[in-house]
Design a protein around this motif. Structure first.
Motif, PDB file in Angstrom:
ATOM      1  N   VAL A 154     -83.253 -93.615  70.555  1.00  9.36           N
ATOM      2  CA  VAL A 154     -81.736 -93.551  70.134  1.00  9.36           C
ATOM      3  C   VAL A 154     -81.786 -94.996  69.844  1.00  9.36           C
ATOM      4  N   ALA A 155     -82.198 -95.984  70.089  1.00 11.16           N
ATOM      5  CA  ALA A 155     -82.211 -96.933  69.437  1.00 11.16           C
ATOM      6  C   ALA A 155     -82.286 -97.220  68.068  1.00 11.16           C
ATOM      7  N   ALA A 156     -83.270 -96.374  67.838  1.00  5.63           N
ATOM      8  CA  ALA A 156     -82.989 -96.406  65.723  1.00  5.63           C
ATOM      9  C   ALA A 156     -82.249 -95.438  65.445  1.00  5.63           C
ATOM     10  N   ILE A 208     -75.715 -99.900  76.603  1.00  2.00           N
ATOM     11  CA  ILE A 208     -75.993-100.825  75.074  1.00  2.00           C
ATOM     12  C   ILE A 208     -77.075-101.276  75.685  1.00  2.00           C
ATOM     13  N   VAL A 209     -77.577-102.298  76.418  1.00  2.00           N
ATOM     14  CA  VAL A 209     -78.364-102.948  76.594  1.00  2.00           C
ATOM     15  C   VAL A 209     -80.021-101.464  77.122  1.00  2.00           C
ATOM     16  N   ALA A 210     -79.380-100.387  77.186  1.00  2.00           N
ATOM     17  CA  ALA A 210     -80.862-100.125  78.014  1.00  2.00           C
ATOM     18  C   ALA A 210     -81.451 -99.091  77.085  1.00  2.00           C
ATOM     19  N   PHE A 211     -80.395 -98.830  75.509  1.00  2.71           N
ATOM     20  CA  PHE A 211     -81.298 -98.323  74.478  1.00  2.71           C
ATOM     21  C   PHE A 211     -80.936 -99.501  73.673  1.00  2.71           C
ATOM     22  N   ALA A 217     -78.738 -97.879  65.721  1.00  6.35           N
ATOM     23  CA  ALA A 217     -78.182 -99.220  64.725  1.00  6.35           C
ATOM     24  C   ALA A 217     -77.969 -98.333  63.399  1.00  6.35           C
ATOM     25  N   PHE A 218     -78.652 -96.844  63.183  1.00  6.80           N
ATOM     26  CA  PHE A 218     -78.138 -96.454  61.653  1.00  6.80           C
ATOM     27  C   PHE A 218     -76.224 -96.245  61.955  1.00  6.80           C
ATOM     28  N   THR A 219     -76.073 -94.865  62.922  1.00  4.67           N
ATOM     29  CA  THR A 219     -74.781 -94.221  63.519  1.00  4.67           C
ATOM     30  C   THR A 219     -73.907 -95.338  63.945  1.00  4.67           C
ATOM     31  N   LEU A 220     -73.556 -96.423  64.889  1.00  3.75           N
ATOM     32  CA  LEU A 220     -72.689 -97.073  65.411  1.00  3.75           C
ATOM     33  C   LEU A 220     -72.701 -98.653  65.371  1.00  3.75           C
ATOM     34  N   ARG A 221     -73.493 -99.050  64.272  1.00  2.09           N
ATOM     35  CA  ARG A 221     -72.709-100.534  63.822  1.00  2.09           C
ATOM     36  C   ARG A 221     -71.440-100.664  63.341  1.00  2.09           C
ATOM     37  N   ASP A 222     -71.057 -99.615  62.339  1.00  2.00           N
ATOM     38  CA  ASP A 222     -69.751 -99.939  61.306  1.00  2.00           C
ATOM     39  C   ASP A 222     -69.155 -99.222  62.870  1.00  2.00           C
TER      40      ASP A 222
END
Length: 245
Positions: A26-28, A72-75, A31-36
């Motif tokens: 989920v973190a990976a 957000i923190v957990a993942f 990192a690509f789908t939510l950063r924007d």
């Protein structure tokens, strides 16, 4: 029946690693789908709707905010700083700080348990049975566990996810992890919440909040002072050990 009994022990280690594996995946993806999307621009564009919802449904807004922050923190998803600033923007300094600290602590507890259930259990067992360097690390952590945990939280250069995962990997006590996390993140939470309190004026000027405030001497100075206090017991024990006191 015999074959099922043989396969059961093999499945259990995989199940233990499943929560941490899920977090990594989920973190990976995040990192690509939510950063924007989890940005101050998004907050600026939706601030009126958020404030209106807060005024009409305060309890619901608190529940949504805490849930999102915990996830957000957990993942280890992007947006922790934005979430912390949003806490101040929506709830003010006292309540915003409280909600930020509670949310971050709950998320840290979740990722700690996931890591300890899998890799943490394996590494802790190796350290417990190890000799030489591993044994010295284990004994040092056992003697200075609280001080080390506080340092991980207080030193600004240590990423939050590292401070969540590393203690689980080396087998620290869960209760010590929880209360040092809750207390250790308060200084940083105060700073980010404080920034959020004045966010409306910053947006009105067409600017983004200045998160570099954390590194201003009047802010970083007291935090480094707390770091020194946390490290003092370790230093005293080391000096006494060398002198044979």
């Amino acid at each position: 029946m015999y074959e099922d009994k043989e396969q059961a022990p093999r499945k259990r280690p995989l199940l233990r690693h499943a929560p941490l594996a899920l977090i990594v995946v989920v973190a990976a993806i995040g990192a690509f789908t939510l950063r924007d999307y989890v940005t101050f621009d998004t907050l600026r564009d939706n601030r009126e709707a958020l404030l209106a919802f807060r005024d009409a449904n305060f309890i619901a807004m608190v529940a949504v905010f805490v849930t999102v922050y915990v996830l957000i923190v957990a993942f280890s998803l992007p947006g922790a700083a934005v979430a912390s600033v949003t806490g101040g923007f929506l709830f003010g300094l006292p309540w915003g700080t409280a909600f930020n600290v509670v949310s971050a602590t709950l998320g840290a507890m979740a990722i700690f348990q996931a890591a300890r259930m899998g890799l943490g259990r394996t590494l802790a067992a190796k350290m417990e049975a190890g000799e030489g360097t591993l044994k010295r690390i284990k004994e040092g952590l056992r003697e200075n566990e609280v001080s080390v945990l506080f340092l991980l939280r207080l030193v600004p250069a240590v990423p939050f996810f590292v401070a969540n995962l590393l203690p689980a990997m080396v087998g620290v006590k869960f209760r010590n992890f929880v209360w040092t996390t809750a207390l250790g993140i308060i200084p940083g939470a105060l700073v980010f919440t404080w920034i959020g309190v004045g966010l409306g004026e910053v947006f009105d000027r067409g600017e983004d909040p200045d998160l570099s405030l954390l590194w201003e001497p009047q802010i970083i100075g007291p935090i480094l002072g707390l770091c020194a206090l946390a490290a003092l017991p370790i230093i005293i024990k080391a000096v006494r050990g060398k002198k044979g006191i």
